[in-house]
Design a protein around this motif. Structure first.
Motif, PDB file in Angstrom:
ATOM      1  N   PRO A   1       0.816  -1.220   0.000  1.00  9.87           N
ATOM      2  CA  PRO A   1       0.000   0.000   0.000  1.00  9.87           C
ATOM      3  C   PRO A   1       0.851   1.271   0.000  1.00  9.87           C
TER       4      PRO A   1
ATOM      5  N   VAL B   1      -9.366   0.666  -1.329  1.00  5.27           N
ATOM      6  CA  VAL B   1      -8.859  -0.394  -2.196  1.00  5.27           C
ATOM      7  C   VAL B   1      -9.348  -0.119  -3.614  1.00  5.27           C
TER       8      VAL B   1
ATOM      9  N   VAL C   1      -3.785  -0.472  -2.898  1.00  2.00           N
ATOM     10  CA  VAL C   1      -4.291  -0.029  -1.599  1.00  2.00           C
ATOM     11  C   VAL C   1      -3.700   1.344  -1.312  1.00  2.00           C
TER      12      VAL C   1
ATOM     13  N   LYS D   1      -3.551   4.230   1.630  1.00  5.12           N
ATOM     14  CA  LYS D   1      -3.832   4.485   3.049  1.00  5.12           C
ATOM     15  C   LYS D   1      -3.878   5.966   3.312  1.00  5.12           C
TER      16      LYS D   1
END
Length: 103
Positions: free
Chosen positions: A37, A84, A101, A103
């Motif tokens: 991510p 996602v 991904v 964050k």
């Protein structure tokens, strides 16, 4: 009942977009996606051919949220919210799809 349909839809997406075909590796030679991510709003996509790439990003509902052409390796995804996504890369007629991904 709406939640059941939503769960089934996510299940379908995870199998249809998130994985390569059985017995077939990534169709783009040397394909790398990093960091994943990501937390800084940038991802790097590299391939052996280093040719221009068409990038498509879809949210988990299958809606296209970004489309661009990438000439170098750095892709700015800071406009996308945390979550996602499905990333599809098209280079010289070859296609690779990965989960991204943020964050």
């Amino acid at each position: 009942m709406r939640y059941l349909y939503l769960i089934l839809f996510f299940f379908f997406l995870s199998f249809s977009y998130g994985q390569d075909a059985v017995g077939k590796a990534s169709s783009i030679e040397g394909f790398k996606l990093y960091p994943n991510p990501t937390i800084n709003g940038k991802v790097y996509i590299s391939t052996k051919a280093k040719a221009p790439k068409r990038i498509l990003i879809f949210d988990v509902l299958g809606t296209k949220v970004m489309e661009t052409t990438l000439i170098r390796e750095e892709l700015n995804v800071s406009d996308l919210g945390a979550g996602v996504y499905l990333l599809r890369v098209i280079e010289k007629g070859e296609v690779a799809t990965r989960k991204l991904v943020i964050k």
